[in-house]
Design an enzyme around this catalytic site. Structure first.
Site: not given
Ligand code: GLN
Ligand code: ZN
Length: 766
Positions: A495, A616, A676, A705, A737
């Site tokens: 990404e 959410e 998570e 994080h 994540c």
């Molecule tokens: N594919 C996204 C990443 O890895 C997912 C991010 C997310 O879930 N906030 O950044």
């Molecule tokens: Zn995530």
């Protein structure tokens, strides 16, 4: 005659001045006096903007250095032991350490920040008050009183704003010894005297009206909390201040009688979210009370339909006379500041929009229209509003027959995979040939300075499209090589080309518009600039194909294609108010579905569709939740179900409270879900004990994080817990994540340990 007032104004500044000042202060580049001066100036500017827009009673206390709930915690002295100053009163440093934690080298061992969570169903995050069982409250923070004096000195007509005692307690959590058995409602008796003192002091300052926010009145409340409302407000009744009780984000429903009957002087209701509350409320409202109608949407960026509102308001005026007040539906905290900053927007589109300043003007215009319906200026303003609404209703840029035709043609078949999971997974396993406990990542790899610079240079025209593509390909190749070297089983392209998981797609879809300064505070100094969905959504061309297929060309291993799902696209954008959220999600789903199919046709065997915001979007009231969950999971299936059985669909969600929605997540029918769980020590998987999630699961085995690199024993321990709850053949191994906020060194170290942990467990199970 109807009074125009406002519940709250965005505090961050049209140029994000507060963000910039805060960050400069945290970096030691701006001293406290300088920071305070910026705050003072912003408040003065914001009062003036509102006043010039025609607001007659201005909010004070809507400003916060970080978050309004945190300000209240300081005001009541709710300062956890680990942050309490050794001597003297709490300072701005105390406030910032509660919000951001303290580093180990700055303070005795360091203190972790207070928990942060979403403010009702918005994207704003507040700091969760942290109570102890023996919590005492005392007035400890003079900010509100100082700001009241400040506003009065400027000659303003004001209405201080505070969060009511019940909502404040509701938002908090009891921590420490005895917390589990303790009902925080017991704290009310101790808290109320401080409210009494606040009211007393405000009265002494010459305040007449006080706004008390009790948005929890729009939730499904336990009986004990309902009864507590009566107790609390009976006790505060003696104060000479007039009190306006404000509710927003949903209807009062079963709490309507309660809210209307409380011994206060006025009630504000949200008629945007719950229009059915009028005229019902009139039957319950005592004849002495002010009724404030929240008629201008405080949660979006659309211009109001004033023509449609006026008949209702005329009726209200006849019945209420002086007792009618007008306001936005809720605080304008959730809106960008000023549309005047967006001259670059297409004129027609611009005429459809209203930001905070314009929304204040709309409220004022409605009030004036009730007073002087024949006034020439009023007539001109109404005509402009009418023309804008009309052009929006008729614009061919909004209504696209092709999109409508596709929506109309959606059938049950489109939202269902060809075969059930049990059959699909057999084909997928045969095709993918992955080892047990396959390892993968969530999608993004570090967004390095080099990546951001290249993107910036491209946007500024300093880098040609070809040069930019080459730079991104270099990043992708690097990410793929690293993953191969680490021994991951399912790779991603990383990404690099994405600024943001929603904006990247929004920029390539028709029906989206973008602002330059449309910032909204997310938390503290963090702001987001949501894209605007203004028209029917379509996908002019492939959005990710080029990058994903390039990544696949770099390796023989399987590349997982990466997309953002329809619900998340919708929740993190400003949505349309002329069609339902459901329909917008369907349009987005169709566009992403085309991308999914194109990826599949290009040979991509695994496609992940992220739904980070699935949870959410849930409405606040239980009664409306199941309808939401049904259309949200259907939108996901619409986007994911076009593929053949052998193509594996993944999804990812990154919040921690999905127990209540597990069956809807199962209904999305993704072949694999990554979630998570690491921060809760796999506690979250407990939900899977009660609910037998049928498909594959990748519970995050480490917390991305933090820059800390967990060793493989630690991850192995978590994995061992996971195999207790999920059969090993359905278990995946991944971080919790995306890794975009991390640096490469810790990313590689952590993934290496993760792969080692998976191999170790494979060996044990074999
Ligand atoms: N594919 C996204 C990443 O890895 C997912 C991010 C997310 O879930 N906030 O950044
Ligand atoms: Zn995530």
């Amino acid at each position: 005659m109807a009074l125009a007032h406002n519940l709250g104004f965005p505090r961050i500044g049209a140029d994000r001045e507060l963000k910039k000042a805060l960050e400069a202060h945290w970096h030691g580049e701006l001293d406290e006096a300088g920071l305070r001066a910026v705050g003072r100036e912003l408040r003065a500017t914001h009062w003036q903007l509102q006043q010039e827009a025609g607001i007659e009673l201005l909010p004070v206390g809507d400003f916060a250095w970080y978050d309004q709930v945190l300000t209240h915690s300081l005001m009541f002295g709710v300062i956890p032991q680990r942050f309490r100053p050794q001597h003297g009163a709490p300072s701005l440093d105390t406030l910032f350490s509660m919000a951001r934690g303290t580093a180990a080298d700055r303070c005795c061992g360091g203190a972790h920040a207070q928990e942060m969570t979403k403010w009702f169903d918005s994207n704003y995050h507040y700091l969760v008050p942290e109570f102890s069982v023996d919590q005492q409250f005392q007035l400890s923070w003079p900010q509100l009183f100082e700001e009241v004096d400040e506003a009065l000195a400027l000659g303003h007509q004001i209405k201080p704003v505070i969060i009511g005692p019940l909502t404040y307690l509701w938002l908090g959590k009891v921590k420490g010894a005895g917390a589990e058995a303790f009902d925080k409602l017991e704290l009310l008796e101790r808290l109320l005297p401080v409210y009494g003192e606040i009211l007393q002091r405000l009265a002494e300052q010459g305040v007449q009206w006080l706004q008390i926010d009790e948005p929890i009145l729009a939730l499904d409340l336990p009986q004990a909390w309902k009864s507590a409302f009566e107790r609390a407000y009976n006790l505060l009744q003696w104060s000479p201040l007039k009190k306006l009780l404000t509710t927003y984000f949903a209807g009062l429903e079963d709490n309507l009688g309660l809210a209307a009957g409380l011994p206060v002087d006025g009630l504000h209701i949200d008629l945007v979210r719950a229009p059915e509350q009028y005229p019902q409320i009139l039957d319950r409202l005592p004849a002495y009370k002010v009724l404030s109608l929240g008629v201008v949407d405080g949660r979006n960026i659309w211009r109001s339909d004033l023509d449609q509102l006026l008949p209702l308001l005329q009726d209200a005026q006849q019945r209420l006379g002086e007792r009618l007040w007008l306001a936005p539906s809720c605080s304008l905290l959730h809106c960008p500041v000023d549309l005047a900053r967006e001259p670059q927007l297409d004129t027609e589109l611009r005429s459809w929009l209203a930001f905070a300043v314009q929304k204040c003007a709309e409220v004022a215009l409605l009030a004036t229209a009730l007073k002087q319906p024949q006034d020439a200026d009023v007539q001109t303003a109404l005509a402009a509003s009418r023309a804008a609404r009309l052009s929006r209703r008729l614009s061919p840029r909004i209504h696209k027959p092709q999109v409508q035709a596709r929506l109309a043609a959606i059938s049950a078949r489109d939202t269902q995979r060809q075969s059930p999971f049990a059959q699909r997974i057999v084909q997928q396993r045969a095709l993918l040939q992955l080892p047990p406990l396959p390892t993968t990542s969530i999608g993004s790899f570090p967004q390095t300075a080099a990546i951001r610079q290249a993107r910036q240079a491209f946007k500024q025209g300093k880098l040609s499209a070809a040069e930019y593509a080459e730079a991104m390909q270099g990043q992708i190749r690097h990410a793929v090589q690293v993953q191969e070297r680490l021994g991951l089983d399912v790779l991603v392209h990383g990404e690099a080309e994405r600024n943001d998981m929603v904006e990247y797609f929004a920029e390539q879809l028709d029906g989206y518009a973008f602002t330059r300064f449309g910032w909204v505070q997310s938390y503290g100094s963090r702001c987001v600039k949501p894209a605007i969905i203004y028209g029917d959504i379509s996908r002019p061309k492939a959005m990710t194909l080029e990058w994903i297929t390039f990544a696949q060309s770099c390796t023989d291993k399987i590349i997982k294609g990466m997309l953002t799902g329809p619900v998340t696209m919708l929740m993190w954008s400003f949505a349309r108010d002329d069609i339902s959220r459901e329909q917008q999600a369907q349009q987005l789903a169709l566009a992403i579905r085309d991308e999914v199919l194109e990826l599949e046709a290009a040979g991509i065997k695994i496609i992940q569709i992220d739904e980070a915001a699935f949870r959410e979007g849930m409405p606040l009231r239980h009664a409306q939740q199941s309808a939401y969950l049904a259309w949200a999971s259907a939108a996901f299936r619409l986007c994911a179900s076009g593929v053949g059985d052998a193509t594996q669909i993944h999804t990812h969600m990154c919040y921690s409270e999905f127990n209540a929605v597990l069956d809807s997540i199962a209904a999305m029918d993704a072949d694999v879900i990554t979630i998570e769980t690491s921060r809760s020590d796999m506690q979250l998987l407990k939900a899977f004990e009660a609910f037998d999630y049928p498909n594959d699961i990748g519970p995050g085995v480490y917390d991305i994080h933090s820059p800390r690199v967990p060793d493989s024993a630690e991850m192995l321990k978590l994995l061992r817990k996971a195999v207790q709850l999920i059969p090993a053949e359905r278990l995946w191994v991944n971080p919790d994540c995306g890794l975009k906020t991390r640096g490469w060194p810790e990313t590689e170290a952590a993934l290496l340990n993760m792969v080692a942990a998976a191999k170790q467990l494979r060996a044990e199970l074999a």
